[in-house]
Design an enzyme around this catalytic site. Structure first.
Site, PDB file in Angstrom:
ATOM      1  N   SER A  24       0.803  -1.216   0.000  1.00 14.13           N
ATOM      2  CA  SER A  24       0.000   0.000   0.000  1.00 14.13           C
ATOM      3  C   SER A  24       0.845   1.279   0.000  1.00 14.13           C
ATOM      4  CB  SER A  24      -0.973  -0.047   1.186  1.00 14.13           C
ATOM      5  OG  SER A  24      -1.982   0.907   1.076  1.00 14.13           O
ATOM      6  N   ASP A  27     -11.512  -4.366  -2.552  1.00 10.67           N
ATOM      7  CA  ASP A  27     -10.773  -3.309  -1.861  1.00 10.67           C
ATOM      8  C   ASP A  27     -11.661  -2.089  -1.647  1.00 10.67           C
ATOM      9  OD1 ASP A  27      -8.968  -1.265  -1.077  1.00 10.67           O
ATOM     10  OD2 ASP A  27      -7.339  -2.219  -2.170  1.00 10.67           O
ATOM     11  N   HIS A  73      -8.464  -4.826   0.807  1.00 11.33           N
ATOM     12  CA  HIS A  73      -7.173  -4.141   0.726  1.00 11.33           C
ATOM     13  C   HIS A  73      -6.071  -4.996   1.339  1.00 11.33           C
ATOM     14  CE1 HIS A  73      -4.882  -0.495  -0.027  1.00 11.33           C
ATOM     15  NE2 HIS A  73      -4.376  -0.547   1.200  1.00 11.33           N
TER      16      HIS A  73
END
Length: 247
Positions: A83, A199, A227
């Site tokens: 991320s 996500d 996610h």
């Protein structure tokens, strides 16, 4: 045994150990794994007051990783970057020192989806707020309820340490100037972009654009994952990563 550097995500109160707990054992037999706390998190909060904006933080973390590689005598490693913290640091490292990286996997858009509309958790720093923040990271909160409750307690304690809030807010500050953005078109290493189908933090289109812009990029959308792909689908995650890095 090839070395694999696991770079954790950028949520409030995160650290490397808790971020990778679901998959670390799945990599240990195949790779020599290193999982550092990135600047601004865990054990690395102190001394980061001069950084501001996501590009400055990503570049500083790339330099942190290079120092780590030098200390361990590692010429080249594989990367997994999660991320907006680890993924963005991975892209920055690929940009400034491509010769130190073999292959890389980035997750959830790797911070290329733009700044969040609001800073999570810190406007209302309670256990309930932390639990809600973590809940958005998985596809089905009911399935992960026990883990989310456990992590909420851990990450709440870490998120309210001295300096943690100031560091976190500066990571997502909208600043003018600073380091130039990473140009994915100039990254020549093979990169796999993983994105969870469900996500709720970044849409799949973010990773689609990233993969298309990378000369040797590939996209894989993980069905049924949020996610946190490595939490929702740990076995599939380790299989996808292992096969790509060993190709």
């Amino acid at each position: 045994m090839p070395a694999l550097l696991l770079l954790h995500g950028g949520g409030p109160g995160v650290d490397a150990a808790s971020n990778w707990a679901s998959v670390r054992a799945g990599f240990d037999g195949e790779f020599r794994c290193l999982a550092p706390d990135l600047l601004g998190f865990g054990t690395q909060i102190a001394g980061t007051g001069g950084l501001k904006g996501p590009r400055a933080w990503a570049l500083a973390r790339a330099r942190q990783v290079l120092d780590l590689l030098d200390r361990h005598g590692l010429d080249r490693v594989h990367l997994v970057g999660n991320s907006a913290a680890g993924g963005a640091a991975a892209l920055a490292l690929l940009s400034v020192a491509p010769d130190r990286v073999d292959r890389a996997v980035v997750m959830g858009g790797a911070g290329t989806g733009g700044l969040p509309a609001t800073v999570p958790f810190y406007d209302n720093p309670t256990r309930r707020s932390m639990r809600a923040t973590l809940g958005r990271l998985v596809a089905d909160e009911g399935v992960q309820e026990g883990l989310l409750d456990e992590l909420a307690e851990l990450r709440l304690k870490q998120a309210v340490r001295p300096g943690a809030e100031a560091a976190f807010r500066s990571m997502f500050a909208d600043v003018v100037g600073g380091p130039p953005p990473v140009d994915p078109a100039k990254i020549t290493n093979p990169v796999l972009a993983l994105h969870g189908e469900c996500d709720r933090v970044q849409p799949v289109e973010v990773s689609e654009r990233l993969a298309e812009s990378l000369p040797h990029g590939r996209l894989h959308v993980v069905a049924g994952a949020g996610h946190w792909i490595h939490v929702d689908r740990p076995d599939e995650f380790t299989k996808l990563v292992g096969e790509f890095l060993s190709a």
